[in-house]
Motif scaffolding. Sequence first.
Motif, PDB file in Angstrom:
ATOM      1  N   ARG A  59       0.716  -1.138  -0.042  1.00 12.03           N
ATOM      2  CA  ARG A  59      -0.139   0.069  -0.022  1.00 12.03           C
ATOM      3  C   ARG A  59       0.912   1.179  -0.019  1.00 12.03           C
ATOM      4  O   ARG A  59       2.068   1.303   0.218  1.00 12.03           O
ATOM      5  CB  ARG A  59      -0.776   0.075   1.292  1.00 12.03           C
ATOM      6  CG  ARG A  59      -1.753  -1.193   1.424  1.00 12.03           C
ATOM      7  CD  ARG A  59      -2.870  -1.161   0.270  1.00 12.03           C
ATOM      8  NE  ARG A  59      -4.014  -1.974   0.958  1.00 12.03           N
ATOM      9  CZ  ARG A  59      -4.144  -3.444   0.806  1.00 12.03           C
ATOM     10  NH1 ARG A  59      -2.992  -4.053   0.613  1.00 12.03           N
ATOM     11  NH2 ARG A  59      -5.037  -4.166   1.345  1.00 12.03           N
ATOM     12  N   HIS A 100       0.620   2.542  -8.634  1.00 18.02           N
ATOM     13  CA  HIS A 100      -0.395   1.750  -7.657  1.00 18.02           C
ATOM     14  C   HIS A 100      -0.702   0.563  -8.606  1.00 18.02           C
ATOM     15  O   HIS A 100      -0.771  -0.519  -7.863  1.00 18.02           O
ATOM     16  CB  HIS A 100      -1.755   2.591  -7.829  1.00 18.02           C
ATOM     17  CG  HIS A 100      -2.706   2.055  -7.124  1.00 18.02           C
ATOM     18  ND1 HIS A 100      -3.702   1.301  -7.712  1.00 18.02           N
ATOM     19  CD2 HIS A 100      -3.209   1.984  -5.804  1.00 18.02           C
ATOM     20  CE1 HIS A 100      -4.597   0.873  -6.814  1.00 18.02           C
ATOM     21  NE2 HIS A 100      -4.382   1.163  -5.592  1.00 18.02           N
ATOM     22  N   SER A 139       0.160  -3.522  -6.900  1.00 15.71           N
ATOM     23  CA  SER A 139      -1.029  -4.609  -6.825  1.00 15.71           C
ATOM     24  C   SER A 139      -0.179  -6.000  -7.175  1.00 15.71           C
ATOM     25  O   SER A 139      -0.724  -7.091  -6.834  1.00 15.71           O
ATOM     26  CB  SER A 139      -1.918  -4.342  -7.649  1.00 15.71           C
ATOM     27  OG  SER A 139      -1.410  -4.330  -9.151  1.00 15.71           O
ATOM     28  N   TYR A 195      -4.780   7.788  -3.321  1.00 14.60           N
ATOM     29  CA  TYR A 195      -4.287   6.347  -3.707  1.00 14.60           C
ATOM     30  C   TYR A 195      -3.746   6.042  -2.449  1.00 14.60           C
ATOM     31  O   TYR A 195      -3.360   4.781  -2.108  1.00 14.60           O
ATOM     32  CB  TYR A 195      -3.233   6.677  -4.797  1.00 14.60           C
ATOM     33  CG  TYR A 195      -3.669   6.641  -6.005  1.00 14.60           C
ATOM     34  CD1 TYR A 195      -4.034   5.474  -6.614  1.00 14.60           C
ATOM     35  CD2 TYR A 195      -3.434   7.748  -6.783  1.00 14.60           C
ATOM     36  CE1 TYR A 195      -4.598   5.359  -7.787  1.00 14.60           C
ATOM     37  CE2 TYR A 195      -4.010   7.690  -8.119  1.00 14.60           C
ATOM     38  CZ  TYR A 195      -4.521   6.563  -8.525  1.00 14.60           C
ATOM     39  OH  TYR A 195      -4.864   6.602  -9.850  1.00 14.60           O
ATOM     40  N   ALA A 244      -3.597   4.496   1.394  1.00 15.74           N
ATOM     41  CA  ALA A 244      -4.434   3.662   2.059  1.00 15.74           C
ATOM     42  C   ALA A 244      -4.578   4.106   3.504  1.00 15.74           C
ATOM     43  O   ALA A 244      -5.620   3.996   4.278  1.00 15.74           O
ATOM     44  CB  ALA A 244      -4.046   2.162   2.040  1.00 15.74           C
ATOM     45  N   ASN A 283      -7.867   2.396   5.287  1.00 13.93           N
ATOM     46  CA  ASN A 283      -8.734   1.470   4.634  1.00 13.93           C
ATOM     47  C   ASN A 283      -8.868   0.378   5.191  1.00 13.93           C
ATOM     48  O   ASN A 283      -9.585  -0.517   4.761  1.00 13.93           O
ATOM     49  CB  ASN A 283      -8.175   1.716   3.269  1.00 13.93           C
ATOM     50  CG  ASN A 283      -8.364   2.993   2.479  1.00 13.93           C
ATOM     51  OD1 ASN A 283      -9.225   3.569   2.639  1.00 13.93           O
ATOM     52  ND2 ASN A 283      -7.749   2.956   1.180  1.00 13.93           N
TER      53      ASN A 283
END
Length: 400
Positions: A126, A245, A249, A287, A289, A319
């Motif tokens: 993150r 980003h 992932s 973006y 978290a 988040n």
Amino acid sequence: MGFFTPSLVNSLRLNALGRPRLSSLLCSLHQSGSRDDITSTAMNICRLSTVAEVSEFECDKLHDDVKATKKDTALRLALSRLASDFGRESMLSLQRFFSSRRAPVISTGSLKLDMALGVGGLPKGRMVEIYGREASGKTTLALHIIKEAQKLGGYCAYLDVENAMDPSLAESMGVNTENLLISRPSSAENLLSVVNTLTKSGAVDVIVVDSVAALVPQYELDHVIDSTFQDVQSRIMTQALRKIHYSLSQTKTLIVFLNQVRSSPKSGQSFGHVDEVTCGGNALKFYAAVRLRMIRTGLLQTEDKVTGLGVCVQVVKNNLAPSMKKAELGIQFGRGFCSESEVLELACEHGVIVKVGSNYLIDRKVFSDKHEAEQYLVENDGILDNIVMILRSILFERER
């Protein structure tokens, strides 16, 4: 069963199909039989009605099973098409979802802040933004994150945009600078490209960018100072963070952006009202978290000498757990967080350290006051780390 008349049989057939009222059937029986016949026949009607309802329920259940089988087959076919058309990363998997529900974390070096974050630290894979005014402890927190990641055997990178990194200070806080990647990229574009490349490699556990406010686009470097620029930095950040980003992932890298605040007049408010805004536009807010706001609350003093700062860390966005929690921390100059103080407090609260009156029992030794106990923990890192490990298992493993 000789008392079943043709009209009654027809009524039962209608009962299986159209479900007429039972009272209408009994009326027809009353016209064609005695009281005992009526009672016996009514009981048989109830049994037949129940059998009809059970058989109809079984048919519905069989129909639902066939429908579920068709849905399962269609889902498997769709997943196989996704895998063949877009690659295995596009496949949907409930098992993968539930296995990654609890993201692995890296401790911040402060148990109180880890508790405020709700998951025991900052989540890997993150982006995290740490912002606040100057001299509020942002760099200290970033170095503690690097220290904790190195304890786990990870590689870390520190991108020193402000050219203010002091290796001797980092070493005094416990950071292994020989195993730390340090770079000073020449422009914002180069730095963000470095971040993206290191993230895609998957070999770096923590990347610290210090700071977003100091990022200078190449366009500004190529022009004179008087030139006007319209949100060049914000546009570069927006474009770069989209790529970063996506790379995140695929990996488990933690990216920490340090940022500063600026005072901005807020429209619609009374005269003289100003609002604090962060640099680099709104892309990082979206973006990230986790967003941590650091506020300097006061000074730590020993007699007449200032020895550190008191700071408050507020979890503005989270988040992974409820946000808007706070942690009050102390920072000693040249040492970092006063971890021994909060460890002693939490250990006494959870029974890891026995406290009787003003006496503390640590490692079969008795200390008469809090200062002696804290000094003992400072001088014995092994005992301190062991207590922290026990507290983390109590505070966070139990919640999981």
